[in-house]
Design an enzyme around this catalytic site. Structure first.
Site, short mmCIF file in Angstrom:
data_model
loop_
_atom_site.label_atom_id
_atom_site.label_comp_id
_atom_site.label_asym_id
_atom_site.label_seq_id
_atom_site.Cartn_x
_atom_site.Cartn_y
_atom_site.Cartn_z
N LYS A 1 0.85 -1.21 0.00
CA LYS A 1 0.00 0.00 0.00
C LYS A 1 0.87 1.24 0.00
O LYS A 1 2.06 1.20 0.38
CB LYS A 1 -0.95 0.03 1.21
CG LYS A 1 -0.29 -0.09 2.58
CD LYS A 1 0.11 1.21 3.26
CE LYS A 1 0.68 1.01 4.66
NZ LYS A 1 1.43 2.09 5.22
N SER B 1 10.53 -4.84 4.13
CA SER B 1 10.02 -4.60 5.50
C SER B 1 10.51 -3.26 6.01
O SER B 1 11.57 -2.79 5.61
CB SER B 1 10.54 -5.67 6.46
OG SER B 1 10.09 -6.93 6.09
N GLY B 2 9.73 -2.69 6.93
CA GLY B 2 10.13 -1.41 7.51
C GLY B 2 10.17 -0.33 6.46
O GLY B 2 10.94 0.62 6.54
N ALA B 3 9.29 -0.46 5.46
CA ALA B 3 9.26 0.46 4.33
C ALA B 3 8.06 1.40 4.36
O ALA B 3 7.99 2.34 3.60
CB ALA B 3 9.24 -0.33 3.02
N MET C 1 5.20 0.20 3.56
CA MET C 1 4.38 -0.34 2.47
C MET C 1 3.43 -1.44 2.94
O MET C 1 2.69 -2.01 2.14
CB MET C 1 5.30 -0.87 1.36
CG MET C 1 6.11 0.24 0.70
SD MET C 1 7.42 -0.40 -0.38
CE MET C 1 6.45 -1.08 -1.71
N GLY D 1 3.79 -4.52 4.06
CA GLY D 1 3.96 -5.90 3.59
C GLY D 1 3.53 -6.94 4.61
O GLY D 1 2.77 -7.86 4.30
N ALA D 2 4.01 -6.80 5.85
CA ALA D 2 3.68 -7.81 6.87
C ALA D 2 2.17 -7.81 7.14
O ALA D 2 1.56 -8.87 7.30
CB ALA D 2 4.45 -7.50 8.16
N SER D 3 1.57 -6.63 7.17
CA SER D 3 0.12 -6.53 7.43
C SER D 3 -0.67 -7.16 6.30
O SER D 3 -1.66 -7.85 6.53
CB SER D 3 -0.28 -5.05 7.54
OG SER D 3 0.51 -4.39 8.48
N ASP E 1 -2.94 -1.75 10.52
CA ASP E 1 -3.08 -1.72 9.05
C ASP E 1 -3.68 -3.00 8.47
O ASP E 1 -3.99 -3.05 7.28
CB ASP E 1 -1.69 -1.54 8.41
CG ASP E 1 -1.36 -0.06 8.18
OD1 ASP E 1 -2.25 0.79 8.36
OD2 ASP E 1 -0.22 0.21 7.80
C1 SUD Z 1 2.27 4.16 9.88
C2 SUD Z 1 1.27 3.24 9.23
C3 SUD Z 1 0.39 4.08 8.29
O1 SUD Z 1 -0.45 3.26 7.49
O2 SUD Z 1 1.85 2.24 8.41
P1 SUD Z 1 3.34 1.57 8.26
O3 SUD Z 1 4.34 2.64 8.11
O4 SUD Z 1 3.58 0.74 9.48
O5 SUD Z 1 3.25 0.70 7.04
C4 SUD Z 1 0.37 2.59 10.30
O6 SUD Z 1 -0.27 3.57 11.09
C5 SUD Z 1 1.07 1.61 11.22
O7 SUD Z 1 0.27 0.49 11.31
P2 SUD Z 1 0.87 -0.92 11.86
O8 SUD Z 1 2.22 -1.13 11.29
O9 SUD Z 1 -0.17 -1.95 11.63
O10 SUD Z 1 1.05 -0.56 13.38
P3 SUD Z 1 0.74 -1.42 14.71
O11 SUD Z 1 1.47 -2.71 14.60
O12 SUD Z 1 -0.72 -1.44 15.00
O13 SUD Z 1 1.44 -0.49 15.79
C6 SUD Z 1 2.84 -0.40 15.92
C7 SUD Z 1 3.16 0.81 16.78
O14 SUD Z 1 2.96 2.01 16.01
C8 SUD Z 1 2.38 3.03 16.78
N1 SUD Z 1 1.06 3.41 16.24
C9 SUD Z 1 0.49 2.65 15.27
C10 SUD Z 1 -0.72 3.02 14.72
C11 SUD Z 1 -1.34 4.21 15.20
N2 SUD Z 1 -2.51 4.63 14.71
N3 SUD Z 1 -0.74 4.95 16.16
C12 SUD Z 1 0.46 4.57 16.67
O15 SUD Z 1 1.00 5.27 17.55
C13 SUD Z 1 2.27 2.47 18.21
O16 SUD Z 1 3.46 2.84 18.87
C14 SUD Z 1 2.26 0.97 17.99
O17 SUD Z 1 2.76 0.26 19.09
N1 ADP Z 2 5.11 -11.44 6.83
C1 ADP Z 2 6.10 -10.58 7.15
N2 ADP Z 2 6.85 -10.06 6.18
C2 ADP Z 2 7.83 -9.18 6.47
N3 ADP Z 2 8.13 -8.77 7.70
C3 ADP Z 2 7.41 -9.26 8.73
C4 ADP Z 2 6.37 -10.18 8.49
N4 ADP Z 2 5.78 -10.46 9.68
C5 ADP Z 2 6.42 -9.75 10.60
N5 ADP Z 2 7.41 -9.03 10.07
C6 ADP Z 2 8.23 -8.05 10.82
O1 ADP Z 2 7.44 -6.85 10.78
C7 ADP Z 2 8.25 -5.68 10.75
C8 ADP Z 2 7.65 -4.59 9.85
O2 ADP Z 2 7.21 -5.12 8.63
P1 ADP Z 2 6.20 -4.37 7.67
O3 ADP Z 2 4.81 -4.39 8.19
O4 ADP Z 2 6.42 -4.92 6.31
O5 ADP Z 2 6.68 -2.92 7.81
P2 ADP Z 2 6.05 -1.54 7.44
O6 ADP Z 2 4.63 -1.66 6.92
O7 ADP Z 2 6.13 -0.74 8.72
O8 ADP Z 2 6.96 -1.13 6.41
C9 ADP Z 2 9.61 -6.16 10.38
O9 ADP Z 2 10.42 -5.87 11.47
C10 ADP Z 2 9.54 -7.67 10.19
O10 ADP Z 2 10.57 -8.33 10.85
#
Ligand code: SUD
Ligand code: ADP
EC number: 2.7.1.148
Length: 329
Positions: free
Chosen positions: A14, A118-120, A122, A124-126, A166
């Site tokens: 995403k 990962s950690g992008a 995007m 991916g894990a979700s 997410d």
């Molecule tokens: C920032 C966003 C934007 O879409 O995406 P990513 O960069 O991870 O892809 C999301 O809010 C990430 O969602 P997700 O990666 O599922 O986060 P979660 O596992 O629920 O939460 C991880 C940590 O992020 C923080 N968190 C997350 C969501 C939110 N609305 N408020 C927060 O403060 C909290 O510290 C939480 O402990």
């Molecule tokens: N199916 C998966 N694929 C990739 N990373 C994963 C997965 N499940 C758990 N992880 C862990 O989740 C963390 C964040 O992954 P991801 O959700 O892809 O990151 P973000 O959406 O924040 O970029 C990484 O530290 C990774 O080790």
């Protein structure tokens, strides 16, 4: 009781086109107003129900670990390429919770081919976790239909929200209506209004071979006095706004740039390539820019792959419907 059939799907990544922080909550999460679209940068996930309890996950990089490491200019055992195979993997967690919630017998063999870094930011894990829930539910409906009788999709959305903020987005609307590419997400990200884009969105995405921690980025963000609303942004994406350009926004970009020096270069290179609508996605580190067509995006991505300094994964992408098709073999 168990099935030898493999259930397969291709979970999409995403992009957050808009992300505003509305408030900080007592539980440590933040109330958001964000707009996400699914894109055709995909992992591939296979799930098979087996008699042996537990979840056994094998992870590989696609097309192979060596070429992904080469593009990122890191060694094959770099942390960027490490994906857990135990319960830290959201796929394992999703199938464990589904098995418990449905009181299913047996367990799961799972294969995951990663392409989404990962950690992008995007997702991916979700996305993998949501796909595992959909595949597991579909397999359970076939092999143990009595356990599914009377269970509706709210069970899946509940498990999804527990696994991560997410994850519900990647479940999509429903198995019957899979036409939406985008959603406005509020709450901590789990309250969703899906919608279709008036036009496909073409973009160039750069992952600068550096991951950023989502909690670390949130811990640095500040709540604005007058938060922006995504209402007009959503209307524009639906073709109802009369605006010719989208005012993209990501309130996490500043805090993420403060944590990593690897985010500014992709933004600069995308902008120097003439793409004006560019920003970081989610909590980073990947950045993207909108392009006018698939050809335009492909051309810019090709140029950047040969000119961008340092390791990176660079792709042209297009928006796609959120829940990916399920194949059974
Ligand atoms: C920032 C966003 C934007 O879409 O995406 P990513 O960069 O991870 O892809 C999301 O809010 C990430 O969602 P997700 O990666 O599922 O986060 P979660 O596992 O629920 O939460 C991880 C940590 O992020 C923080 N968190 C997350 C969501 C939110 N609305 N408020 C927060 O403060 C909290 O510290 C939480 O402990
Ligand atoms: N199916 C998966 N694929 C990739 N990373 C994963 C997965 N499940 C758990 N992880 C862990 O989740 C963390 C964040 O992954 P991801 O959700 O892809 O990151 P973000 O959406 O924040 O970029 C990484 O530290 C990774 O080790």
């Amino acid at each position: 009781m168990s099935s030898s059939r493999w259930y397969r799907t291709s979970p999409p990544a995403k992009l957050n086109l808009f992300l505003e922080i509305l408030s900080r909550r007592e539980d440590g999460f933040h109330e958001l107003d964000t707009v996400m679209t699914a894109i055709d940068w995909r992992d591939e996930l296979w799930v098979q129900h087996v008699a042996q309890p537990g979840v056994r996950l094998q992870v590989d990089w696609s097309p192979d670990r060596a070429s992904v490491a080469k593009a990122m200019q890191v060694s094959e055992d770099d942390a960027l390429l490490h994906v857990p195979t135990d319960e830290r993997n959201l796929v394992v967690r999703a199938l464990q919770r589904l098995t418990d919630a449905l009181n299913l017998e047996g367990g799961w063999d799972v294969r995951l081919h990663k392409q989404i870094p990962s950690g992008a930011g995007m997702g991916g894990a979700s996305s993998d976790a949501a796909a595992a829930l959909r595949l597991g539910f579909r397999a359970a409906a076939e092999i143990q239909p009595d356990k599914i009788a009377g269970v509706d999709r709210r069970l899946l959305t509940g498990i999804a929200a527990e696994i991560g903020s997410d994850v519900p987005f990647f479940l999509g609307i429903s198995e019957d209506d899979s036409s939406a590419e985008a959603a406005r997400a509020t709450g901590r990200g789990e309250k969703l209004s899906f919608f279709s884009l008036a036009n496909p969105l073409h973009a160039v995405v750069i992952f600068p071979a550096a991951s950023v921690s989502t909690p670390a980025v949130y811990s640095r963000c500040t709540v604005p006095e007058k938060p922006r609303s995504s209402v007009n942004f959503v209307r524009a994406l639906q073709g109802m706004g009369g605006e010719s350009r989208f005012n993209m926004h990501n309130a996490l970009q500043g805090p993420a740039c403060g944590l990593s020096s690897r985010i500014d270069p992709p933004l600069k290179w995308l902008s120097d390539a003439g793409l004006t609508d560019c920003q970081m996605t989610g909590s980073g580190s990947a950045c993207f820019a909108l392009a006018s067509s698939s050809q335009h995006a492909a051309n810019v991505a090709e140029t950047l792959r040969s000119t961008f300094p340092g390791g990176a994964l660079i792709r042209s992408v297009v928006s796609c419907v959120v829940p990916s098709e399920i194949h059974i073999a």
